[in-house]
Scaffold this motif. Structure first.
Motif, mmCIF file in Angstrom:
data_model
loop_
_atom_site.group_PDB
_atom_site.id
_atom_site.type_symbol
_atom_site.label_atom_id
_atom_site.label_comp_id
_atom_site.label_asym_id
_atom_site.label_seq_id
_atom_site.Cartn_x
_atom_site.Cartn_y
_atom_site.Cartn_z
ATOM 1 N N HIS A 1 0.825 -1.207 0.000
ATOM 2 C CA HIS A 1 0.000 0.000 0.000
ATOM 3 C C HIS A 1 0.858 1.255 0.000
ATOM 4 C CE1 HIS A 1 -3.650 -2.271 0.391
ATOM 5 N NE2 HIS A 1 -3.247 -2.854 1.527
ATOM 6 N N ARG A 2 1.937 1.203 0.752
ATOM 7 C CA ARG A 2 2.835 2.344 0.796
ATOM 8 C C ARG A 2 3.513 2.558 -0.563
ATOM 9 N NH1 ARG A 2 5.772 1.312 6.591
ATOM 10 N NH2 ARG A 2 3.923 1.708 7.848
ATOM 11 N N THR A 3 3.902 1.469 -1.201
ATOM 12 C CA THR A 3 4.553 1.562 -2.516
ATOM 13 C C THR A 3 3.591 2.176 -3.537
ATOM 14 O OG1 THR A 3 5.817 -0.437 -1.986
ATOM 15 C CG2 THR A 3 5.771 0.260 -4.298
ATOM 16 N N TYR A 4 2.363 1.712 -3.539
ATOM 17 C CA TYR A 4 1.357 2.278 -4.453
ATOM 18 C C TYR A 4 1.126 3.760 -4.164
ATOM 19 C CZ TYR A 4 0.178 -2.377 -6.196
ATOM 20 O OH TYR A 4 0.232 -3.595 -6.788
ATOM 21 N N ALA A 5 1.101 4.126 -2.909
ATOM 22 C CA ALA A 5 0.880 5.524 -2.544
ATOM 23 C C ALA A 5 2.040 6.393 -3.018
ATOM 24 C CB ALA A 5 0.692 5.648 -1.032
ATOM 25 N N VAL A 6 3.268 5.912 -2.863
ATOM 26 C CA VAL A 6 4.448 6.666 -3.300
ATOM 27 C C VAL A 6 4.451 6.795 -4.826
ATOM 28 C CG1 VAL A 6 6.986 6.600 -3.446
ATOM 29 C CG2 VAL A 6 5.855 6.101 -1.275
ATOM 30 N N VAL A 7 4.152 5.716 -5.530
ATOM 31 C CA VAL A 7 4.128 5.743 -6.995
ATOM 32 C C VAL A 7 3.026 6.698 -7.467
ATOM 33 C CG1 VAL A 7 3.636 4.377 -9.060
ATOM 34 C CG2 VAL A 7 5.148 3.467 -7.282
ATOM 35 N N LEU A 8 1.860 6.638 -6.864
ATOM 36 C CA LEU A 8 0.766 7.536 -7.228
ATOM 37 C C LEU A 8 1.139 8.991 -6.958
ATOM 38 C CD1 LEU A 8 -2.147 7.790 -8.241
ATOM 39 C CD2 LEU A 8 -2.859 7.684 -5.838
ATOM 40 N N ALA A 9 1.808 9.253 -5.860
ATOM 41 C CA ALA A 9 2.229 10.619 -5.535
ATOM 42 C C ALA A 9 3.240 11.120 -6.564
ATOM 43 C CB ALA A 9 2.821 10.666 -4.124
ATOM 44 N N LEU A 10 4.166 10.259 -6.983
ATOM 45 C CA LEU A 10 5.146 10.652 -8.008
ATOM 46 C C LEU A 10 4.476 10.918 -9.353
ATOM 47 C CD1 LEU A 10 8.175 8.292 -7.214
ATOM 48 C CD2 LEU A 10 8.073 10.771 -6.985
ATOM 49 N N VAL A 11 3.513 10.083 -9.726
ATOM 50 C CA VAL A 11 2.799 10.280 -10.992
ATOM 51 C C VAL A 11 2.037 11.606 -10.957
ATOM 52 C CG1 VAL A 11 0.912 9.408 -12.431
ATOM 53 C CG2 VAL A 11 2.659 7.837 -11.576
#
Length: 113
Positions: free
Chosen positions: A6-16
């Motif tokens: 979940h944290r990885t998805y959140a970081v990737v979404l924030a970068l996008v």
């Protein structure tokens, strides 16, 4: 333990979201696009050329009208001179003899060998 996906998805979404926002701000869609100076110069040159073409066409039309008048007068002079020359030639020429049609017998050639 906590799930790190979940944290990885959140970081990737924030970068996008960050990069998409950065690209939108860099594109500056609210800024008015300045016209290319070459296109502006080209449009001005086209207007000048069109104005010059109109002036030249007027000059050509006037010259053509004057030429037509002079040509009409010259043709009238030539017509009068030609008529006078024909009258003078007819008056000076002796009367012509009438044409006679003569029928001759066929020509025969005999040769001995």
């Amino acid at each position: 333990m906590t799930d790190t996906s979940h944290r990885t998805y959140a970081v990737v979404l924030a970068l996008v979201v960050f990069f998409v926002t950065w690209a939108a701000v860099a594109a500056r869609p609210w800024a008015a696009a300045k016209p290319d100076p070459r296109l502006v110069a080209l449009a001005q040159r086209e207007q000048r050329l069109r104005a010059e073409a109109r002036i030249v066409q007027r000059i050509v039309d006037r010259r053509m009208a004057a030429y037509r008048v002079a040509l009409r007068q010259r043709r009238a002079q030539i017509g009068l001179a030609d008529a006078r020359a024909q009258q003078a030639a007819q008056a000076a020429a002796p009367p012509t003899a009438s044409v006679r049609i003569v029928t001759l017998p066929p020509l025969t050639v005999t040769r001995t060998s």
